[in-house]
Design a protein around this motif. Sequence first.
Motif, PDB file in Angstrom:
ATOM      1  N   ILE A  43       0.849  -1.187   0.000  1.00  0.00           N
ATOM      2  CA  ILE A  43       0.000   0.000   0.000  1.00  0.00           C
ATOM      3  C   ILE A  43       0.888   1.241   0.000  1.00  0.00           C
ATOM      4  O   ILE A  43       1.850   1.325   0.771  1.00  0.00           O
ATOM      5  CB  ILE A  43      -0.916   0.041   1.243  1.00  0.00           C
ATOM      6  N   ILE A  44       0.557   2.182  -0.860  1.00  0.00           N
ATOM      7  CA  ILE A  44       1.193   3.502  -0.819  1.00  0.00           C
ATOM      8  C   ILE A  44       0.396   4.332   0.180  1.00  0.00           C
ATOM      9  O   ILE A  44      -0.775   4.641  -0.051  1.00  0.00           O
ATOM     10  CB  ILE A  44       1.190   4.164  -2.209  1.00  0.00           C
ATOM     11  N   ILE A  45       1.004   4.686   1.301  1.00  0.00           N
ATOM     12  CA  ILE A  45       0.265   5.279   2.422  1.00  0.00           C
ATOM     13  C   ILE A  45       0.324   6.814   2.464  1.00  0.00           C
ATOM     14  O   ILE A  45      -0.341   7.433   3.289  1.00  0.00           O
ATOM     15  CB  ILE A  45       0.764   4.714   3.767  1.00  0.00           C
ATOM     16  N   GLY A  46       1.078   7.435   1.600  1.00  0.00           N
ATOM     17  CA  GLY A  46       1.184   8.906   1.598  1.00  0.00           C
ATOM     18  C   GLY A  46       2.610   9.319   1.299  1.00  0.00           C
ATOM     19  O   GLY A  46       3.423   8.486   0.895  1.00  0.00           O
ATOM     20  N   ALA A  47       2.893  10.581   1.506  1.00  0.00           N
ATOM     21  CA  ALA A  47       2.033  11.632   2.046  1.00  0.00           C
ATOM     22  C   ALA A  47       1.219  12.291   0.939  1.00  0.00           C
ATOM     23  O   ALA A  47       1.543  12.169  -0.249  1.00  0.00           O
ATOM     24  CB  ALA A  47       2.883  12.685   2.748  1.00  0.00           C
ATOM     25  N   GLN A  48       0.173  13.005   1.344  1.00  0.00           N
ATOM     26  CA  GLN A  48      -0.631  13.753   0.403  1.00  0.00           C
ATOM     27  C   GLN A  48       0.226  14.823  -0.280  1.00  0.00           C
ATOM     28  O   GLN A  48       1.102  15.427   0.330  1.00  0.00           O
ATOM     29  CB  GLN A  48      -1.798  14.416   1.143  1.00  0.00           C
ATOM     30  N   LYS A  49      -0.020  15.041  -1.576  1.00  0.00           N
ATOM     31  CA  LYS A  49       0.692  16.038  -2.384  1.00  0.00           C
ATOM     32  C   LYS A  49       2.197  15.777  -2.411  1.00  0.00           C
ATOM     33  O   LYS A  49       3.001  16.704  -2.462  1.00  0.00           O
ATOM     34  CB  LYS A  49       0.413  17.466  -1.886  1.00  0.00           C
ATOM     35  N   ALA A  50       2.561  14.496  -2.389  1.00  0.00           N
ATOM     36  CA  ALA A  50       3.988  14.140  -2.373  1.00  0.00           C
ATOM     37  C   ALA A  50       4.378  13.246  -3.539  1.00  0.00           C
ATOM     38  O   ALA A  50       5.480  12.713  -3.566  1.00  0.00           O
ATOM     39  CB  ALA A  50       4.347  13.455  -1.054  1.00  0.00           C
ATOM     40  N   GLY A  51       3.480  13.058  -4.504  1.00  0.00           N
ATOM     41  CA  GLY A  51       3.798  12.238  -5.669  1.00  0.00           C
ATOM     42  C   GLY A  51       3.146  10.875  -5.675  1.00  0.00           C
ATOM     43  O   GLY A  51       3.505  10.021  -6.490  1.00  0.00           O
ATOM     44  N   THR A  52       2.159  10.644  -4.804  1.00  0.00           N
ATOM     45  CA  THR A  52       1.546   9.316  -4.720  1.00  0.00           C
ATOM     46  C   THR A  52       0.791   8.957  -6.000  1.00  0.00           C
ATOM     47  O   THR A  52       0.771   7.791  -6.403  1.00  0.00           O
ATOM     48  CB  THR A  52       0.590   9.210  -3.526  1.00  0.00           C
ATOM     49  N   THR A  53       0.165   9.943  -6.645  1.00  0.00           N
ATOM     50  CA  THR A  53      -0.568   9.666  -7.882  1.00  0.00           C
ATOM     51  C   THR A  53       0.385   9.246  -8.992  1.00  0.00           C
ATOM     52  O   THR A  53       0.105   8.307  -9.748  1.00  0.00           O
ATOM     53  CB  THR A  53      -1.396  10.888  -8.320  1.00  0.00           C
ATOM     54  N   SER A  54       1.518   9.930  -9.083  1.00  0.00           N
ATOM     55  CA  SER A  54       2.514   9.559 -10.103  1.00  0.00           C
ATOM     56  C   SER A  54       3.079   8.170  -9.833  1.00  0.00           C
ATOM     57  O   SER A  54       3.206   7.358 -10.752  1.00  0.00           O
ATOM     58  CB  SER A  54       3.654  10.586 -10.117  1.00  0.00           C
ATOM     59  N   LEU A  55       3.408   7.875  -8.581  1.00  0.00           N
ATOM     60  CA  LEU A  55       3.947   6.560  -8.247  1.00  0.00           C
ATOM     61  C   LEU A  55       2.921   5.473  -8.548  1.00  0.00           C
ATOM     62  O   LEU A  55       3.255   4.424  -9.094  1.00  0.00           O
ATOM     63  CB  LEU A  55       4.365   6.515  -6.774  1.00  0.00           C
ATOM     64  N   PHE A  56       1.669   5.706  -8.194  1.00  0.00           N
ATOM     65  CA  PHE A  56       0.598   4.748  -8.485  1.00  0.00           C
ATOM     66  C   PHE A  56       0.490   4.518  -9.992  1.00  0.00           C
ATOM     67  O   PHE A  56       0.364   3.378 -10.452  1.00  0.00           O
ATOM     68  CB  PHE A  56      -0.723   5.282  -7.937  1.00  0.00           C
ATOM     69  N   SER A  57       0.540   5.598 -10.764  1.00  0.00           N
ATOM     70  CA  SER A  57       0.449   5.495 -12.223  1.00  0.00           C
ATOM     71  C   SER A  57       1.622   4.722 -12.810  1.00  0.00           C
ATOM     72  O   SER A  57       1.445   3.848 -13.674  1.00  0.00           O
ATOM     73  CB  SER A  57       0.395   6.899 -12.834  1.00  0.00           C
ATOM     74  N   HIS A  58       2.828   5.023 -12.337  1.00  0.00           N
ATOM     75  CA  HIS A  58       4.012   4.331 -12.859  1.00  0.00           C
ATOM     76  C   HIS A  58       3.967   2.839 -12.541  1.00  0.00           C
ATOM     77  O   HIS A  58       4.216   1.994 -13.410  1.00  0.00           O
ATOM     78  CB  HIS A  58       5.285   4.955 -12.272  1.00  0.00           C
ATOM     79  N   LEU A  59       3.664   2.501 -11.291  1.00  0.00           N
ATOM     80  CA  LEU A  59       3.654   1.102 -10.883  1.00  0.00           C
ATOM     81  C   LEU A  59       2.540   0.317 -11.568  1.00  0.00           C
ATOM     82  O   LEU A  59       2.662  -0.896 -11.780  1.00  0.00           O
ATOM     83  CB  LEU A  59       3.515   0.990  -9.365  1.00  0.00           C
ATOM     84  N   SER A  60       1.478   1.007 -11.955  1.00  0.00           N
ATOM     85  CA  SER A  60       0.370   0.341 -12.644  1.00  0.00           C
ATOM     86  C   SER A  60       0.788  -0.198 -14.011  1.00  0.00           C
ATOM     87  O   SER A  60       0.106  -1.060 -14.574  1.00  0.00           O
ATOM     88  CB  SER A  60      -0.803   1.315 -12.817  1.00  0.00           C
ATOM     89  N   GLN A  61       1.910   0.308 -14.521  1.00  0.00           N
ATOM     90  CA  GLN A  61       2.386  -0.124 -15.832  1.00  0.00           C
ATOM     91  C   GLN A  61       3.272  -1.371 -15.757  1.00  0.00           C
ATOM     92  O   GLN A  61       3.601  -1.961 -16.785  1.00  0.00           O
ATOM     93  CB  GLN A  61       3.165   1.009 -16.504  1.00  0.00           C
ATOM     94  N   HIS A  62       3.652  -1.775 -14.560  1.00  0.00           N
ATOM     95  CA  HIS A  62       4.536  -2.945 -14.421  1.00  0.00           C
ATOM     96  C   HIS A  62       3.724  -4.223 -14.608  1.00  0.00           C
ATOM     97  O   HIS A  62       2.652  -4.391 -14.019  1.00  0.00           O
ATOM     98  CB  HIS A  62       5.204  -2.946 -13.045  1.00  0.00           C
ATOM     99  N   PRO A  63       4.209  -5.169 -15.422  1.00  0.00           N
ATOM    100  CA  PRO A  63       3.429  -6.376 -15.746  1.00  0.00           C
ATOM    101  C   PRO A  63       3.202  -7.322 -14.575  1.00  0.00           C
ATOM    102  O   PRO A  63       2.338  -8.197 -14.655  1.00  0.00           O
ATOM    103  CB  PRO A  63       4.267  -7.058 -16.833  1.00  0.00           C
ATOM    104  N   GLU A  64       3.955  -7.154 -13.484  1.00  0.00           N
ATOM    105  CA  GLU A  64       3.774  -8.039 -12.338  1.00  0.00           C
ATOM    106  C   GLU A  64       2.861  -7.448 -11.265  1.00  0.00           C
ATOM    107  O   GLU A  64       2.639  -8.064 -10.217  1.00  0.00           O
ATOM    108  CB  GLU A  64       5.137  -8.379 -11.726  1.00  0.00           C
TER     109      GLU A  64
END
Length: 297
Positions: A43-64
Amino acid sequence: MRLFFDKLIKYLKSFEALKSLVWRARIAFNGVTQSQRDLPSFIIIGAQKAGTTSLFSHLSQHPELLPSIKKEIHFFDGGRQPWKEGDPKAETWYRAQFPFQWSKKNRKKTFEASPFYLFNPNTPGRIHAWMPNVKLIALLRNPSERAVSHYFHESRKGREKLEMQAAFEAEESRIEQAVASADFESFPYKKCSYKTRGCYKDQLKRYFDLFGREQVLVLCSEDFFANPAQCLKDVYRFLGISEDFEIKDLAPANVAGNRTDVDQETYRYLDSYFEPHNEALFEFLGVRYPWSRNRET
C-alpha cells in the motif's frame, strides 16, 4: 438562458447519480467474485501532495503488478466505506476494490494508494489487524512545499477561503478540537492540516512500531521527481519484482493548475516551523533529505 442552465445542472446531477449507481453495482458484482480478488501486497500510504498519484500510475504499468480499480480507496481511514472491526461484509467490500485474477497460481501483486493513511493515527492499527505482513511505501516531500501545494488544492476545491498565510497561522485553532477529541476523520483535521501533515516522524513511527522498518520503504519525493526511473528500481527491489522492466510513461500525474507565486515570508515562516521537525525526522531515519532552508530573498 436560465432555463438552459437549470436543465444542464439537472442533467449533470442525474449523470452523477447514474455513475454512482453503476459504481455500486460494479462493487456488488465484484464482491460475488471476491475469492479471485486478493488483498493488497503493498500500500502507498502517503504523504498527500507528495507524488503518490505519479507513483501509483508508474507502478500500474509494471506487468507483475495490478492496481486497485480506483487509486484512493480510503478504507482504513474512515472514507467512503470505512473499516469496521468485526464486520463480516467489510473484507468483501475491500476485496471488491481489486481486479479479478483468473490464475490461481501466478497471481500478480495488487496495491492501492490512499495518502491519508499516513496521517490518520488510527490507520496503522487497522491495517495491521488485517494484513500484518503487507509492505508499505511512504513518499515524503519537503513539508514547506507540501503545505503550499495542499493549500492550493483546498483553494482550488473551494474549501479554503482564507489567504495562504492566514490559513497556516489559523491551523492550530482549527484542528484543536479534532485533536483533543481524537476525531481524526473530521473535516478540519483532514482539510486544514497544512503544517501538521508535514511533521513526518511521529506518523512514520506508528508504522515502524507495528510493522518494523523492513516492511516500510520511505522515499524522498524530491528524489522521485528528479529521477523517477531510479526510485522505481528501489521500489521493485523492495517488492521483489523484476527490476529490468522500464516504464514508458514517466510523466508526472495530478499536476495542479492553480498555483501562483508564494511570498517568501510565507516560506520563511514554514521553513522555521518545520526545521525542528525535519531534524527529528532525519535523526529518526538516519538520512538527510535536500530540504534546504536557504531561499532567495
